[in-house]
Design a protein around this motif. Structure first.
Motif, PDB file in Angstrom:
ATOM      1  N   THR A  99       4.847   8.204  -0.220  1.00  0.00           N
ATOM      2  CA  THR A  99       4.852   7.107   0.735  1.00  0.00           C
ATOM      3  C   THR A  99       6.264   6.903   1.268  1.00  0.00           C
ATOM      4  O   THR A  99       7.246   7.216   0.589  1.00  0.00           O
ATOM      5  CB  THR A  99       4.355   5.801   0.078  1.00  0.00           C
ATOM      6  N   LEU A 100       6.361   6.400   2.481  1.00  0.00           N
ATOM      7  CA  LEU A 100       7.661   6.131   3.091  1.00  0.00           C
ATOM      8  C   LEU A 100       8.099   4.682   2.875  1.00  0.00           C
ATOM      9  O   LEU A 100       9.085   4.239   3.462  1.00  0.00           O
ATOM     10  CB  LEU A 100       7.603   6.434   4.591  1.00  0.00           C
ATOM     11  N   THR A 101       7.387   3.961   2.031  1.00  0.00           N
ATOM     12  CA  THR A 101       7.676   2.543   1.821  1.00  0.00           C
ATOM     13  C   THR A 101       9.094   2.330   1.299  1.00  0.00           C
ATOM     14  O   THR A 101       9.813   1.435   1.757  1.00  0.00           O
ATOM     15  CB  THR A 101       6.666   1.933   0.832  1.00  0.00           C
ATOM     16  N   HIS A 102       9.524   3.162   0.358  1.00  0.00           N
ATOM     17  CA  HIS A 102      10.831   2.968  -0.264  1.00  0.00           C
ATOM     18  C   HIS A 102      11.744   4.180  -0.103  1.00  0.00           C
ATOM     19  O   HIS A 102      12.672   4.369  -0.881  1.00  0.00           O
ATOM     20  CB  HIS A 102      10.664   2.650  -1.754  1.00  0.00           C
ATOM     21  N   ASP A 157      -3.051   1.007   3.223  1.00  0.00           N
ATOM     22  CA  ASP A 157      -2.745  -0.382   3.566  1.00  0.00           C
ATOM     23  C   ASP A 157      -1.361  -0.734   3.019  1.00  0.00           C
ATOM     24  O   ASP A 157      -1.064  -0.433   1.854  1.00  0.00           O
ATOM     25  CB  ASP A 157      -3.798  -1.313   2.954  1.00  0.00           C
ATOM     26  N   PRO A 158      -0.484  -1.342   3.826  1.00  0.00           N
ATOM     27  CA  PRO A 158       0.865  -1.663   3.356  1.00  0.00           C
ATOM     28  C   PRO A 158       0.889  -2.590   2.146  1.00  0.00           C
ATOM     29  O   PRO A 158       1.885  -2.625   1.411  1.00  0.00           O
ATOM     30  CB  PRO A 158       1.521  -2.328   4.580  1.00  0.00           C
ATOM     31  N   ARG A 159      -0.198  -3.319   1.908  1.00  0.00           N
ATOM     32  CA  ARG A 159      -0.239  -4.194   0.738  1.00  0.00           C
ATOM     33  C   ARG A 159      -0.448  -3.416  -0.556  1.00  0.00           C
ATOM     34  O   ARG A 159      -0.184  -3.930  -1.640  1.00  0.00           O
ATOM     35  CB  ARG A 159      -1.352  -5.233   0.913  1.00  0.00           C
ATOM     36  N   GLN A 160      -0.915  -2.183  -0.445  1.00  0.00           N
ATOM     37  CA  GLN A 160      -1.088  -1.311  -1.612  1.00  0.00           C
ATOM     38  C   GLN A 160      -0.852   0.128  -1.178  1.00  0.00           C
ATOM     39  O   GLN A 160      -1.776   0.910  -0.986  1.00  0.00           O
ATOM     40  CB  GLN A 160      -2.498  -1.476  -2.196  1.00  0.00           C
ATOM     41  N   PRO A 161       0.421   0.507  -0.978  1.00  0.00           N
ATOM     42  CA  PRO A 161       0.719   1.830  -0.412  1.00  0.00           C
ATOM     43  C   PRO A 161       0.552   2.988  -1.385  1.00  0.00           C
ATOM     44  O   PRO A 161       0.305   4.113  -0.964  1.00  0.00           O
ATOM     45  CB  PRO A 161       2.186   1.691   0.019  1.00  0.00           C
TER      46      PRO A 161
END
Length: 275
Positions: A99-102, A157-161
């Motif tokens: 994921t690219l979240t972090h 979903d961004p709430r659970q990536p």
């Protein structure tokens, strides 16, 4: 009634041919939970993939995972390596997942639903593909991803990536098994049914497999030797330069011929520097 062998169910006819599925390696880097390894093996069996490599597993008894329902032989025959470099050495296309979240990606990012054309092109050239999954807690590291040509992003979903390892493997393998389809240049039109001996040299060159990850690592090691000999790479920067070289060589998408020429060039430079 006819004695002919019943045809495969419709939902199985769309799977990637077995000869191509055998050239797709699933690589798990430092997995901690044997149950997750078993879940990946089960997903592989669902879609007919057989090549599993486990890199530096945390649990020594991972081959006994009970979650590998219907796929115990896949765990038994799985390959175990000590490094990711060794695991993907024979692959010309290495696909990291995450994921690219972090993180900020250092290699081209492709959405999972855009994977099919890239995989079809590589398989059409007779190349091996590796799909790499990281540890459950933090995923692939920056160092791990430096061995990857692309980063696959699974839309979530961004709430659970983040996804469970077995689930992530299942959706990736589904895309490869069902959406890759015929490789480019393999259509049945008269134009594409040219006898192999009549193909031009240009078309033959296009079809040659790209350098493997192991071949790129050999070139990277040679360039590093040149940098050290030229006093370009001080000891404090060698690890960072090594990381950057891996990334650069994978971004360049060298052909097999260009890889050979570049090897020859740097060998000559190193010979001159050492004189």
């Amino acid at each position: 009634m006819s004695d002919a062998t019943p045809s495969l169910p419709l939902y199985n006819r769309s799977l990637l041919p077995e000869s191509q599925r055998e050239r797709v390696d699933v690589v798990l880097v430092s997995p901690r939970n044997p149950l997750n390894i078993g879940a990946v093996a089960r997903a592989m069996a669902n879609f007919g993939f057989t090549q599993l490599t486990v890199v530096a597993p945390y649990e020594p008894h991972w081959r006994e995972a009970r979650s590998a329902v219907g796929a115990p032989e896949l765990l038994t025959n799985a390959r175990e390596t000590t490094s990711l470099a060794e695991a993907v050495r024979d692959c010309s296309l290495v696909l990291g997942t995450g994921t690219l979240t972090h993180r900020k990606a250092e290699q081209p990012v492709i959405r999972l639903d855009n994977l099919a054309p890239l995989a079809a092109e590589a398989l059409g050239r007779g190349e091996r593909i590796a799909v790499v999954f990281g540890p459950e807690k933090h995923g692939l590291t920056r160092e791990d991803l430096s061995f990857c040509h692309h980063l696959i992003e699974i839309p979530t979903d961004p709430r659970q990536p983040s996804m469970n390892l077995g689930q992530a493997a299942a959706v990736c393998l589904y895309e490869l098994a069902t959406r890759v389809g015929p490789s480019p240049g393999k259509s049945s039109s008269p134009k594409d049914r040219t006898h192999p001996e009549t193909k031009t040299e240009e078309s033959k060159a296009v079809e040659k497999p790209a350098p493997t990850s192991g071949n790129l690592d050999i070139l990277a090691g040679l360039i590093e030797d040149v940098m050290v000999a030229a006093k370009y790479s001080p000891a404090t920067m060698q690890e960072a330069n090594r990381h950057d070289l891996r990334l650069i060589l994978r971004r360049l998408k060298l052909s097999a011929a260009d890889h050979r020429r570049t090897l020859g060039l740097f060998r000559r430079i190193l010979w001159r520097l050492k004189r």
